[in-house]
Enzyme design. Structure first.
Site, PDB file in Angstrom:
ATOM      1  CG  HIS A   1      -1.710   1.257   1.378  1.00 14.80           C
ATOM      2  ND1 HIS A   1      -1.432   2.209   2.324  1.00 14.80           N
ATOM      3  CD2 HIS A   1      -2.783   1.704   0.686  1.00 14.80           C
ATOM      4  CE1 HIS A   1      -2.300   3.201   2.222  1.00 14.80           C
ATOM      5  NE2 HIS A   1      -3.131   2.915   1.223  1.00 14.80           N
ATOM      6  CB  SER A   2       0.717   4.271   0.336  1.00 14.87           C
ATOM      7  OG  SER A   2       0.931   5.647   0.152  1.00 14.87           O
ATOM      8  CD  GLN A   3       5.674   7.149   2.120  1.00 14.33           C
ATOM      9  OE1 GLN A   3       6.190   6.609   3.084  1.00 14.33           O
ATOM     10  NE2 GLN A   3       5.582   8.464   2.011  1.00 14.33           N
TER      11      GLN A   3
ATOM     12  CB  SER B   1       5.074   4.649  -4.048  1.00 16.56           C
ATOM     13  OG  SER B   1       5.740   5.873  -4.097  1.00 16.56           O
TER      14      SER B   1
END
Length: 193
Positions: free
Chosen positions: A21-23, A48
């Protein structure tokens, strides 16, 4: 460090599906590049992105501008395997889409053709999931396009295409998170062997 630690963990526990998830998105691509035989699938929830540069939302009339180079290897901060080999990020010849793929979307950075391929990620089932109301909504399609151009097939899925509306970037904390988890599980059951 995350690439090395993730690879060593897979060496100890065996094959796994990565959920990022995300970064942590850049970490998933790096671990899979390091141990492709041990990564059975990647579920990338708003990873990301977009490729190469950050996107700065600035409002009308132009809405977006380029930020700093954050993922110089396309989808990762650190070196990733390309074929033909790339020794430095500068070896990746980039082009910018002349027009965005749709209203409210960022113009993607892609490789100039012929595009270098990412052989270690090829063949790994990949899901890229994006929500309706997230700051990722304008650019996560660029990650899917960059991977696709590099020979890495992936499923780019918008929650709205499955009737799941209104979610933001932290969808796992929102009231309908079990509905989203069920979608992820169905995709995994249908695609990961």
């Amino acid at each position: 460090m995350n690439r090395e630690a993730g690879a060593k963990l897979l060496d100890r526990i065996g094959p796994a599906v990565l959920l990022t998830h995300s970064q942590a998105g850049v970490i998933g691509w790096s671990i899979a590049d390091e141990r492709p035989q041990l990564v059975k699938g990647i579920l990338a929830i708003e990873p990301s992105g977009p490729p190469i540069r950050e996107t700065v939302a600035k409002g009308a009339p132009d809405y977006f501008e380029d930020g700093m180079v954050a993922r110089p290897w396309g989808v990762t901060r650190g070196k990733i395997t390309f074929d033909p080999p790339a020794q430095t990020p500068g070896d990746l010849k980039l082009v910018r889409q002349e027009q965005a793929d749709g209203s409210g979307l960022v113009r993607c950075f892609l490789q100039a053709e012929p595009a270098r391929q990412m052989p270690h990620l090829r063949g790994i089932p990949i899901l890229i999931l994006v929500s309706e109301a997230s700051y990722h909504a304008p650019y996560d399609h660029c990650t899917a396009k960059f991977l696709d151009q590099a020979g890495v097939k992936n499923s780019f899925v918008k929650l709205t295409d499955h009737g799941i509306r209104g979610n933001g970037h932290m969808m796992m904390l929102e009231k309908n998170n079990l509905e989203i988890a069920a979608l992820l599980r169905r995709w995994e059951q249908d695609n990961v062997r």
